[in-house]
Design a protein around this motif. Structure first.
Motif, mmCIF file in Angstrom:
data_model
loop_
_atom_site.group_PDB
_atom_site.id
_atom_site.type_symbol
_atom_site.label_atom_id
_atom_site.label_comp_id
_atom_site.label_asym_id
_atom_site.label_seq_id
_atom_site.Cartn_x
_atom_site.Cartn_y
_atom_site.Cartn_z
ATOM 1 N N UNK A 1 0.823 -1.210 0.000
ATOM 2 C CA UNK A 1 0.000 0.000 0.000
ATOM 3 C C UNK A 1 0.856 1.259 0.000
ATOM 4 N N UNK A 2 1.983 1.225 0.691
ATOM 5 C CA UNK A 2 2.903 2.359 0.692
ATOM 6 C C UNK A 2 3.390 2.642 -0.727
ATOM 7 N N UNK A 3 3.848 1.611 -1.421
ATOM 8 C CA UNK A 3 4.388 1.824 -2.774
ATOM 9 C C UNK A 3 3.291 2.206 -3.757
ATOM 10 N N UNK A 4 2.107 1.625 -3.618
ATOM 11 C CA UNK A 4 0.986 2.007 -4.488
ATOM 12 C C UNK A 4 0.603 3.473 -4.292
ATOM 13 N N UNK A 5 0.554 3.905 -3.039
ATOM 14 C CA UNK A 5 0.179 5.296 -2.779
ATOM 15 C C UNK A 5 1.252 6.257 -3.261
ATOM 16 N N UNK A 6 2.513 5.891 -3.118
ATOM 17 C CA UNK A 6 3.596 6.737 -3.635
ATOM 18 C C UNK A 6 3.527 6.823 -5.154
ATOM 19 N N UNK A 7 3.287 5.702 -5.812
ATOM 20 C CA UNK A 7 3.172 5.680 -7.270
ATOM 21 C C UNK A 7 2.000 6.541 -7.735
ATOM 22 N N UNK A 8 0.884 6.462 -7.057
ATOM 23 C CA UNK A 8 -0.277 7.257 -7.423
ATOM 24 C C UNK A 8 -0.003 8.748 -7.246
#
Length: 180
Positions: free
Chosen positions: A127-134
């Motif tokens: 979730x951390x990496x997904x939110x950073x990517x978004x």
């Protein structure tokens, strides 16, 4: 927990496809010169229409009473909030996930509990990496749109001045032909 699942559902189904679609629209025309080819006016028109479409959707102010905000700022802010929540989850940590117990019968690190705790940690990291990517995607949409808008404006002004130069030159030749 329901809020958390709803937030990640929005992340996957709304926050990812919209900026990706905008980036595809803004990247339809590659940044190279077409010169005086047959396709140049069509490519400029597609570039202008795609840029205007993205601008009308995300850069038009939306007002709620006395408060006015552009949608792109809302999406960047929401992505930032989701990123901060994911960061806090990671930062709070999973300290006891890999600490071995001293006793033989440890309910804290039994088979199912251990796998659940590891899965929770991996989910939080995902979730951390997904939110950073978004968040990065929305910032890219903002920057690329700003640059594309400048390109469209400059191309329109250069084609208008080139048309004015051609008309002025044509008028000059007509005047010279009449004078002779």
């Amino acid at each position: 927990m329901g809020l958390s699942l709803m937030t990640w559902g929005h992340m996957i189904w709304i926050f990812f496809p919209i900026p990706l679609f905008c980036l595809v629209l803004l990247s339809l025309i590659p940044p190279r010169r077409f010169g005086n080819s047959y396709l140049a006016p069509r490519h400029r028109k597609v570039e202008r229409l795609a840029t205007e479409f993205v601008g009308r959707i995300f850069f038009t102010p939306v007002s709620l009473g006395k408060f006015s905000i552009r949608l792109v700022y809302f999406f960047i802010f929401a992505s930032l909030v989701i990123f901060v929540v994911a960061f806090r989850t990671i930062h709070a940590g999973f300290d006891s996930a890999h600490i071995p117990c001293s006793g033989t019968a440890c309910h804290y690190h039994s088979g199912e509990t251990m796998w659940y705790r590891k899965a929770s940690r991996y989910r939080a990291e995902r979730n951390f990496w997904l939110s950073l990517f978004t968040l990065v995607l929305w910032l890219l949409v903002y920057d690329i749109y700003s640059l594309k808008r400048q390109i469209v404006i400059l191309r329109a002004s250069s084609s208008a001045s080139a048309t004015a130069d051609v008309m002025t030159t044509g008028e000059f030749h007509r005047r010279n032909d009449k004078a002779e």
